[in-house]
Motif scaffolding. Structure first.
Motif, PDB file in Angstrom:
ATOM      1  N   ASN A 118     -56.142 -78.408  -6.102  1.00 58.40           N
ATOM      2  CA  ASN A 118     -56.197 -78.197  -4.658  1.00 58.40           C
ATOM      3  C   ASN A 118     -54.814 -77.979  -4.063  1.00 58.40           C
ATOM      4  O   ASN A 118     -54.472 -78.542  -3.038  1.00 58.40           O
ATOM      5  CB  ASN A 118     -56.827 -79.411  -3.977  1.00 58.40           C
ATOM      6  N   MET A 119     -54.032 -77.187  -4.744  1.00 63.42           N
ATOM      7  CA  MET A 119     -52.640 -77.058  -4.336  1.00 63.42           C
ATOM      8  C   MET A 119     -52.467 -75.700  -3.683  1.00 63.42           C
ATOM      9  O   MET A 119     -52.907 -74.689  -4.225  1.00 63.42           O
ATOM     10  CB  MET A 119     -51.782 -77.141  -5.590  1.00 63.42           C
ATOM     11  N   ASN A 120     -51.872 -75.653  -2.505  1.00 65.11           N
ATOM     12  CA  ASN A 120     -51.678 -74.344  -1.887  1.00 65.11           C
ATOM     13  C   ASN A 120     -50.244 -74.091  -1.448  1.00 65.11           C
ATOM     14  O   ASN A 120     -49.996 -73.273  -0.584  1.00 65.11           O
ATOM     15  CB  ASN A 120     -52.659 -74.150  -0.728  1.00 65.11           C
ATOM     16  N   SER A 121     -49.321 -74.836  -2.012  1.00 60.60           N
ATOM     17  CA  SER A 121     -47.932 -74.504  -1.689  1.00 60.60           C
ATOM     18  C   SER A 121     -47.075 -74.692  -2.929  1.00 60.60           C
ATOM     19  O   SER A 121     -47.376 -75.522  -3.780  1.00 60.60           O
ATOM     20  CB  SER A 121     -47.410 -75.388  -0.557  1.00 60.60           C
ATOM     21  N   ALA A 122     -46.070 -73.897  -3.022  1.00 57.15           N
ATOM     22  CA  ALA A 122     -45.146 -74.014  -4.147  1.00 57.15           C
ATOM     23  C   ALA A 122     -43.737 -73.983  -3.569  1.00 57.15           C
ATOM     24  O   ALA A 122     -43.517 -73.338  -2.539  1.00 57.15           O
ATOM     25  CB  ALA A 122     -45.338 -72.858  -5.120  1.00 57.15           C
ATOM     26  N   PRO A 123     -42.766 -74.602  -4.137  1.00 61.91           N
ATOM     27  CA  PRO A 123     -42.872 -75.449  -5.331  1.00 61.91           C
ATOM     28  C   PRO A 123     -43.376 -76.851  -4.997  1.00 61.91           C
ATOM     29  O   PRO A 123     -43.165 -77.339  -3.907  1.00 61.91           O
ATOM     30  CB  PRO A 123     -41.426 -75.514  -5.812  1.00 61.91           C
ATOM     31  N   THR A 124     -44.021 -77.465  -5.969  1.00 61.60           N
ATOM     32  CA  THR A 124     -44.452 -78.859  -5.855  1.00 61.60           C
ATOM     33  C   THR A 124     -44.085 -79.569  -7.146  1.00 61.60           C
ATOM     34  O   THR A 124     -44.249 -79.010  -8.228  1.00 61.60           O
ATOM     35  CB  THR A 124     -45.972 -78.933  -5.658  1.00 61.60           C
ATOM     36  N   PHE A 125     -43.593 -80.770  -7.001  1.00 60.40           N
ATOM     37  CA  PHE A 125     -43.277 -81.573  -8.189  1.00 60.40           C
ATOM     38  C   PHE A 125     -44.278 -82.705  -8.274  1.00 60.40           C
ATOM     39  O   PHE A 125     -44.513 -83.400  -7.284  1.00 60.40           O
ATOM     40  CB  PHE A 125     -41.875 -82.157  -8.084  1.00 60.40           C
ATOM     41  N   MET A 126     -44.893 -82.837  -9.455  1.00 59.31           N
ATOM     42  CA  MET A 126     -45.836 -83.944  -9.636  1.00 59.31           C
ATOM     43  C   MET A 126     -45.508 -84.700 -10.888  1.00 59.31           C
ATOM     44  O   MET A 126     -45.066 -84.144 -11.889  1.00 59.31           O
ATOM     45  CB  MET A 126     -47.268 -83.412  -9.715  1.00 59.31           C
ATOM     46  N   HIS A 127     -45.757 -85.995 -10.804  1.00 64.68           N
ATOM     47  CA  HIS A 127     -45.554 -86.840 -11.979  1.00 64.68           C
ATOM     48  C   HIS A 127     -46.919 -87.255 -12.501  1.00 64.68           C
ATOM     49  O   HIS A 127     -47.779 -87.706 -11.729  1.00 64.68           O
ATOM     50  CB  HIS A 127     -44.731 -88.067 -11.567  1.00 64.68           C
ATOM     51  N   PHE A 128     -47.157 -87.059 -13.809  1.00 63.84           N
ATOM     52  CA  PHE A 128     -48.404 -87.500 -14.408  1.00 63.84           C
ATOM     53  C   PHE A 128     -48.097 -88.714 -15.259  1.00 63.84           C
ATOM     54  O   PHE A 128     -47.413 -88.600 -16.281  1.00 63.84           O
ATOM     55  CB  PHE A 128     -49.021 -86.370 -15.248  1.00 63.84           C
ATOM     56  N   PRO A 129     -48.582 -89.879 -14.838  1.00 62.90           N
ATOM     57  CA  PRO A 129     -48.235 -91.118 -15.562  1.00 62.90           C
ATOM     58  C   PRO A 129     -48.975 -91.183 -16.897  1.00 62.90           C
ATOM     59  O   PRO A 129     -49.961 -90.472 -17.103  1.00 62.90           O
ATOM     60  CB  PRO A 129     -48.702 -92.212 -14.603  1.00 62.90           C
ATOM     61  N   PRO A 130     -48.534 -92.065 -17.815  1.00 63.18           N
ATOM     62  CA  PRO A 130     -49.179 -92.177 -19.128  1.00 63.18           C
ATOM     63  C   PRO A 130     -50.631 -92.601 -19.012  1.00 63.18           C
ATOM     64  O   PRO A 130     -51.457 -92.206 -19.816  1.00 63.18           O
ATOM     65  CB  PRO A 130     -48.370 -93.249 -19.844  1.00 63.18           C
ATOM     66  N   LYS A 131     -50.937 -93.447 -18.042  1.00 67.77           N
ATOM     67  CA  LYS A 131     -52.321 -93.906 -17.900  1.00 67.77           C
ATOM     68  C   LYS A 131     -52.798 -93.614 -16.486  1.00 67.77           C
ATOM     69  O   LYS A 131     -52.032 -93.733 -15.526  1.00 67.77           O
ATOM     70  CB  LYS A 131     -52.391 -95.411 -18.153  1.00 67.77           C
ATOM     71  N   GLY A 132     -54.069 -93.215 -16.406  1.00 66.43           N
ATOM     72  CA  GLY A 132     -54.670 -93.031 -15.097  1.00 66.43           C
ATOM     73  C   GLY A 132     -54.258 -91.725 -14.448  1.00 66.43           C
ATOM     74  O   GLY A 132     -53.547 -90.897 -15.029  1.00 66.43           O
TER      75      GLY A 132
END
Lengths: 720, 340
Positions: B126-140
């Motif tokens: 559901n992303m409509n703008s760039a740039p975006t930084f996201m962190h994906f954690p090891p769990k969850g």
């Protein structure tokens, strides 16, 4: 005139008398125009840094120079302390101590505080006299008088030298001009006497302000320019060689400067020019006893040798890490925007801001466009000393544009060159006027073809107009001094609706309360801005002060202020804090209070390892605003600083038609009203709530623990 | 009968154990394979490029024991995203500092998804703008704070590093490769000047031209007093256009700031007043034709009077409460108060 005639004074004597009169009036004027704040409030030291200088001066007069030199201050930066003798420029303190002792020797029993308050105006009087002499060297006595009168009231200089602003800059400008004057004399005469005098003046300058680096680069630049224009002579050689050797050795006697003059890159230009001087002199001596061809060969081989040796030396030094030619420091000199882009802390300090055109006009008024006229005059009649003043003018112009604080260095040269310009225009038209009168009276002159119809009228128009300019300058300067530069900031004033002045003296009230009601060894925690004032006025130990040398310690205080009470209590116990002091402007509308500075505390607090629990984002609302009302972030509404500022504030009506607890700075009703403090006691709040002092309990409020090592708190309870 | 049942149960249990063990094993293998693959890619380029499939396999699907910081961006030239390019550079610096640092481990990877290579990922998130930084954690799943707040923190690598340390407890130190462009430019300038001097070495008199130097210095002085240095450091807009009324303001209303247009006006005014003064000066000291000098003198006076009052009125509009007005009436007032 008639009376003068009766005194039978010759024309020269009248001339001298007039000059003396004007000059002494200018000196008196420059002293008295700086007294606005003394008349309005009282003889009081201003702002923050002057309080430190005042305290050290008091120590110097009471304890003597050697104790001062070896002073380890345990009242500041608890528990670290600070070595004061080796980390300050002592010139200012020694000067006032000297004045103090001389006056006491003459049985004028003046208090040391008054010496400190009036030192800066006194030295600006001296500056006025010195400016006269300096400008006289450039043009003539008339220009000198105009420049002296201008420098007496120039706002750019007054901003740092009003009565009570007891800071290094106050005397440093005098020292700087003294060094320039003696330098010009030394170059003019080539005598050892003036050169040695110049070194002494330079030593005085070094001992009083860090800005001496400007001097030790400007004078070599002058020598270099003289070489380039073919004006280098044995006079310059004698002057510079003496100044460099003597001055460097003398400047190294100041403990804070130490070995910098022979190590740091700022001083290398002076060394290089010194070497160049010797080479130049040696070459011209050799050339006199050699054939031209041989001299040419010698020059060439010497040049190559120098080039190779120089590049090898630079390479070795760069490789060994002694110098680093391509670092940020180097670029920040060439490109001033470098600092803004890469060093945010420099960008955030208001004194390091660049200068807008309007602040040039505000601080210098019509000097802004008279200065180029003086420059034009100096260019059309070049001489050694005029080259010097041109260099001084243009370099200081550059620095003042980069940093608004350096307007101070520019202001004197602005006056000198404008004085030259104004005096030149004025004298030529004045003489026209007199000539016209003489013509109409005698009708026989040698240069009738120089006059033209209406000359008299045109000349009088120009003279009138210039006088009008000078008058507006006077009015402007007085207005700026009175409105902008004469508030001591330790005592605040405001206008009440009926136009009368209200005085807020809360700061001193609070500091004197601390002095009289807390134990001698109490440790007071506050944000670093108020450190100097607390040590000087309350005479209590503080954790951090305006000499921000230890970032982690400041950060620890920031963490305490921005943590919730429980966590803050741990930090405060760790730092052995007895009292906490906050500045709160919500009741009076004083906008530079601790809540407005709070984000800096959070940022600095969170910037070190121990502050990992502090995140700036937690103090904003989800939409990214900093609010103290009901929508504010819960972290903010429960941190120590918020609670200390707004304790009991929820019951106070501040403005008509507003709910209680309405903050007049943030224009909001506070969000957290009914709370009690668990680990602090409100000890004192000043009349207008500007300063609030809290006492930290020796142990947390747990009834069982009353008997367990909470001595003074048990007594407090029993009294209640 | 019960024995049969029991043995059946036992067999079933053993089978189940074996199966779950197998599953655990494949899971472990899968994890180590994934990590190995990611390390491989990282050693080739510090920011891993992902498309939709890879993104789902390595970042979305569960067996993970590593954090991934993903930059969603649009770097293709036709997207015309200037910010993306800056952000990408910063990300590159950060990823390089991590890859070549002593504490590099498989706890943290840097990756990027370009819109043109994986538009499905953008849709999925559901992303409509760039740039975006996201962190994906090891769990969850990633939470709200796992998206980097560009608006507030900017795109500097240092800020990113701080945020990552916040989310993953991995301490990152940003190392910026030194920028030699300044040094190169300086060298070029010096060689240019040196070359010019060398070319004209037989005739260096132009260096001793007093007027040339004088004009150069006057230019510096005018540039500084009109606040060009402020413009250079702060980079203000040229002028301000009010979006509602469409009016263009050339003068900034506050004394703390200025527009570029304003400084250009001021530089002209200052220069004109100075020129007027210099004309007056030269007319007085010169030895030329009398009537010519008279005209010069009058022109100079006119220049000074006109442009000074103009400058004063601009100054007044910036400092509200400044008591001195640029007209004759106030001049008269001043003279009257002075004579009293």
């Amino acid at each position: 005139m008639a009376r003068l005639g009766m005194l039978r004074l010759s024309h020269e004597k009248q001339d001298t008398l007039l000059k003396l009169l004007i000059l002494s009036m200018a000196a008196v004027l420059s002293f008295s125009t700086r007294l606005f704040s003394v008349l309005r409030f009282e003889s009081v030291i201003h702002e923050f840094d002057p309080y430190f200088n005042y305290r050290t001066t008091r120590f110097l007069t009471e304890e003597g120079f050697y104790k001062f030199h070896n002073w380890f201050d345990d009242r500041a930066w608890y528990p670290l302390g600070r070595i004061i003798g080796g980390t300050i420029y002592p010139g200012l303190m020694v000067t006032s101590a000297l004045f103090y002792h001389i006056l006491h020797f003459l049985h004028v029993t003046i208090e040391i505080r008054n010496v400190c308050v009036f030192l800066a105006p006194l030295f600006s009087s001296f500056t006025t006299i010195l400016t006269y002499h300096l400008t006289k060297e450039l043009k003539d006595a008339g220009a000198g008088l105009v420049a002296a009168v201008m420098v007496a009231i120039v706002p750019g200089y007054i901003s740092r030298s009003v009565a009570g602003s007891y800071d290094n800059e106050g005397i440093a400008i005098f020292c700087m001009l003294l060094t320039y004057y003696t330098w010009i004399q030394a170059v003019r005469t080539g005598s050892l006497y003036w050169s040695a005098f110049c070194s002494l003046a330079y030593f005085y300058m070094v001992s009083s302000w860090g800005g001496y680096v400007f001097l030790i680069n400007l004078i070599p630049l002058h020598v270099l320019a003289l070489m380039a224009t073919g004006r280098f002579s044995h006079r310059v050689y004698v002057a510079y060689s003496t100044l460099y050797c003597l001055g460097t050795v003398l400047s190294m006697q100041v403990a804070f400067v130490g070995f910098q003059p022979v190590q740091s890159s700022e001083h290398m230009a002076a060394l290089g020019v010194f070497a160049l001087c010797q080479a130049f002199a040696a070459y011209s001596w050799l050339r006199s006893s050699l054939t031209p061809a041989l001299a040419e060969l010698l020059l060439r081989s010497f040049m190559w040798l120098l080039l190779i040796a120089g590049s090898i030396a630079v390479a070795i030094l760069a490789l060994s890490g002694k110098i680093s030619p391509w670092t940020g420091r180097f670029y920040s000199l060439l490109d001033p925007s470098y600092a803004k882009n890469n060093i945010p802390i420099i960008a955030s300090v208001s004194e390091h801001q660049p200068t807008t055109w309007s602040s040039y006009y505000f601080d210098l008024q019509f000097l802004v466009f008279m200065f180029p006229v003086g420059l034009h005059y100096c260019f059309s009649n070049l001489s050694d000393s005029r080259i010097f003043i041109i260099l001084y003018g243009v370099t200081s112009m550059y620095f003042s544009a980069v940093m608004v604080r350096l307007m101070l260095v520019l202001a004197p040269v602005m006056c000198v060159l404008s004085g030259v310009g104004v005096s030149h225009v004025l004298t030529s038209y004045m003489s026209n006027l007199e000539l016209g009168r003489a013509l109409s009276r005698t009708r026989s002159r040698r240069h009738p073809d120089h006059s033209y119809p209406g000359k008299q009228e045109v000349s009088s128009a120009v003279v009138l107009f210039l006088s009008f300019f000078l008058m507006t300058y006077t009015f402007h300067s007085t207005w700026v001094t009175s409105e902008a530069y004469s508030s001591p900031s330790i005592v605040l004033s405001a206008r009440s609706p009926d136009g009368s002045r209200i005085i807020f003296d809360d700061f001193r009230e609070a500091y004197y309360w601390l002095r009289h009601n807390t134990p001698q060894d109490a440790k007071v925690m506050s944000w670093w801005d108020y450190g100097y004032q607390i040590t000087a006025m309350a005479n209590r130990t503080i954790l951090v002060d305006n000499n921000t040398w230890n970032n982690t310690h400041i950060s620890r205080v920031g963490q305490a202020m921005s943590s919730p009470e429980e966590k803050a209590y741990e930090i405060m116990r760790e730092l052995d804090v007895g009292y906490v002091l906050v500045i709160f402007g919500g009741l009076t509308g004083y906008s530079s209070d601790d809540i407005n500075k709070f984000l800096w505390m959070v940022r600095i607090g969170g910037s070190t390892e121990t502050g990992s629990h502090i995140h700036e984002n937690d103090y904003y609302t989800p939409t990214g605003e900093f609010r103290v009302d009901r929508d504010g972030s819960p972290t903010l509404l429960n941190c120590l600083m918020y609670k200390m500022c707004y304790y009991r504030f929820g019951q106070v009506y501040t403005e008509a038609k507003r709910p209680p607890g309405y903050d007049r700075v943030r224009n909001a009703e506070i969000g957290n009203k009914d709370f009690e403090l668990d680990v602090l006691d409100e000890a004192y709040t000043t009349e207008h709530w500007l300063v609030r002092i809290y006492k930290v309990w020796r142990c947390k409020m747990m009834p069982i623990m009353y008997t367990l090592g909470c001595g003074d708190y048990v007594i407090d309870l029993m009294v209640v | 009968m019960p024995l049969w049942k029991l043995s059946f149960a036992f067999v079933a249990f053993v089978c189940y154990l074996a199966a779950s063990c197998e599953a655990q094993k494949t899971k472990d293998m899968l994890l180590s394979e994934k990590v190995q693959q990611l390390v491989d890619w990282t050693s080739r380029r510090s920011v891993i490029r992902l498309n939709g499939d890879k993104f789902r396999r390595y970042i979305k699907s569960p067996p993970r024991n590593y954090s991934v910081v993903v930059m969603f961006t649009a770097l293709e030239p036709q997207r015309q995203c200037v910010v993306c390019r800056h952000a990408s550079e910063e990300m590159q610096i950060l990823a390089n500092s991590w890859r070549y640092s002593g504490s590099f481990s498989s706890r943290l990877f840097f990756a990027m998804v370009d819109f043109d290579e994986g538009p499905d990922v953008f849709q999925q998130l559901n992303m409509n703008s760039a740039p975006t930084f996201m962190h994906f954690p090891p769990k969850g799943k990633p939470r709200r704070a796992d998206t980097f707040d560009l608006q507030r923190n900017g795109i500097m690598a240092e800020q990113l590093a701080k945020w990552i340390t916040d989310r993953t407890e991995v301490v990152l130190r940003v190392f910026r490769p030194p920028n030699y462009s300044g040094a190169v430019a300086l060298m070029l300038l010096m060689t240019l000047v040196g070359g010019l001097l060398f070319l004209r070495r037989n005739n260096l008199d132009f260096l001793y031209n007093k007027t040339g130097w004088g004009i150069a210095l006057l230019c510096i002085v005018f540039a500084m007093t009109s606040g060009q240095m402020w413009n250079h450091i702060r980079g203000p807009p040229y002028a301000h256009k009010n979006p509602q009324t469409g009016q263009v303001a050339y003068i900034h209303g506050s004394s703390q700031a200025q527009f570029v247009a304003e400084t250009h006006i001021v530089i002209l005014l200052n220069a004109a007043i100075t020129l007027g003064m210099i004309l007056l000066h030269d007319a007085a000291s010169g030895m030329g034709d009398a009537s010519k000098r008279k005209i010069l003198c009058l022109v100079g006076l006119g220049l000074v009077v006109f442009f000074f009052s103009f400058l004063l009125s601009i100054f007044r509009s910036k400092y509200s409460g400044y008591p001195y007005r640029p007209d004759l009436w106030s001049a008269w007032n001043i003279i009257v108060t002075f004579t009293q």
